[in-house]
Scaffold this motif. Structure first.
Motif, PDB file in Angstrom:
ATOM      1  N   ALA A 209     -18.030 -42.207  -2.795  1.00 33.95           N
ATOM      2  CA  ALA A 209     -17.910 -42.029  -4.249  1.00 33.95           C
ATOM      3  C   ALA A 209     -17.445 -40.613  -4.563  1.00 33.95           C
ATOM      4  O   ALA A 209     -16.551 -40.397  -5.393  1.00 33.95           O
ATOM      5  N   ALA A 212     -13.773 -40.316  -3.586  1.00 40.20           N
ATOM      6  CA  ALA A 212     -12.886 -41.025  -4.519  1.00 40.20           C
ATOM      7  C   ALA A 212     -12.696 -40.229  -5.807  1.00 40.20           C
ATOM      8  O   ALA A 212     -11.584 -40.133  -6.337  1.00 40.20           O
ATOM      9  N   GLY A 216      -9.101 -38.546  -6.323  1.00 38.63           N
ATOM     10  CA  GLY A 216      -8.382 -39.248  -7.379  1.00 38.63           C
ATOM     11  C   GLY A 216      -8.158 -38.439  -8.637  1.00 38.63           C
ATOM     12  O   GLY A 216      -7.263 -38.744  -9.431  1.00 38.63           O
ATOM     13  N   GLU A 228      -9.588 -45.022  -4.766  1.00 40.77           N
ATOM     14  CA  GLU A 228     -10.885 -45.681  -4.956  1.00 40.77           C
ATOM     15  C   GLU A 228     -11.008 -46.922  -4.071  1.00 40.77           C
ATOM     16  O   GLU A 228     -12.045 -47.140  -3.433  1.00 40.77           O
ATOM     17  N   CYS A 231     -11.577 -45.961  -0.453  1.00 39.03           N
ATOM     18  CA  CYS A 231     -12.950 -45.500  -0.240  1.00 39.03           C
ATOM     19  C   CYS A 231     -13.936 -46.664  -0.306  1.00 39.03           C
ATOM     20  O   CYS A 231     -14.910 -46.697   0.454  1.00 39.03           O
ATOM     21  N   TYR A 232     -13.671 -47.604  -1.194  1.00 41.72           N
ATOM     22  CA  TYR A 232     -14.538 -48.787  -1.289  1.00 41.72           C
ATOM     23  C   TYR A 232     -14.511 -49.583   0.010  1.00 41.72           C
ATOM     24  O   TYR A 232     -15.557 -50.033   0.512  1.00 41.72           O
TER      25      TYR A 232
END
Length: 259
Positions: A209, A212, A216, A228, A231-232
């Protein structure tokens, strides 16, 4: 390291304290070296999930550069030392784990710039702050002109930097520089409570998190959304993700391992 105190709480939370109270915790070359050595250890510790950065006592967080030491330096050495402070702030900013600056007292110049490299800032009700470099005929040189504007907006950053204004914690919260204010005697306990809340979340998820958000932020929304997603996807194959689902199903607190 006689200018830095460091302790670990519950194996997952590091508390780093600047410890030069007789010199307002100013950035001497010795303190910079000790701080960097401590970061070496922090970066190698896979158990740590959160880092709190604060200072000994209730009066001063960090007054910035050690001006007495700097007075004896030549121009080239001054530039080199400012670069070292900037590199230290960037290094703190780039840590994979979240960082909380607990501003226990006066934070001026490079001292405030250090907090801008942290992810979250909380402050003592008695704290005073400011990027005061223009009053000394210089400018913030450890990232302050760039980080402050991204944090509180362009016009506000120009106002505080160009006037070299000093301000209290209430004003700092009003402009979005700090997230919470606490009584001086409660600050460290509240910082630890916040750190425990973060450390109780999935470590991989927390790191991703942070990554990201940081990666970003400077991109277009389209490119930021790609970051994102990347990273997810890092969280999907983890045991922690499955543990979170199982704990939710069983109505219990998850036991995350960072794997």
């Amino acid at each position: 390291m006689d200018t830095i105190d460091f302790q670990i709480v519950d194996e997952t939370i590091g508390i780093l304290k600047l410890n030069r109270p007789n010199a307002a915790n100013a950035f001497s070359l010795k303190l910079l070296d000790d701080f960097n050595q401590q970061l070496d250890d922090i970066e190698q510790n896979d158990q740590l999930r959160v880092l709190i950065i604060t200072a000994v006592g209730e009066k001063v967080f960090c007054a910035g550069a050690d001006l007495k030491e700097r007075a004896s330096m030549g121009e080239e050495e001054v530039v080199k030392t400012v670069g070292k402070i900037g590199d230290l702030v960037s290094r703190v900013e780039q840590l994979k784990i979240p960082t909380i600056a607990a501003i226990n007292g006066a934070a001026f110049g490079g001292g405030l710039e250090l907090t801008l490299g942290c992810d979250i800032r909380i402050a003592s009700r008695s704290a005073k702050m400011g990027l005061t470099e223009t009053s000394l005929a210089i400018i913030p040189g450890a990232g302050g002109t760039q980080r402050l504007s991204r944090l509180i907006g362009l016009a506000n950053a120009k106002y505080y930097i160009l006037t070299a204004k000093r301000f209290g914690s209430d004003e700092a919260k009003q402009i979005g520089l700090v997230q919470e204010i606490f009584e001086p005697t409660d600050l460290e306990e509240q910082a630890l409570s916040m750190a425990k809340q973060i450390a109780g979340n999935g470590p991989v998820g927390v790191k991703m998190a942070k990554k990201a958000i940081d990666k970003g932020y400077e991109l277009s929304k389209t490119d930021g959304l790609k970051v994102e997603r990347e990273c997810y996807l890092e969280t999907i194959p983890t045991a922690d993700r499955l543990e979170g689902l199982q704990a939710f199903k069983e109505k219990r607190k998850p036991q995350y391992q960072g794997k």
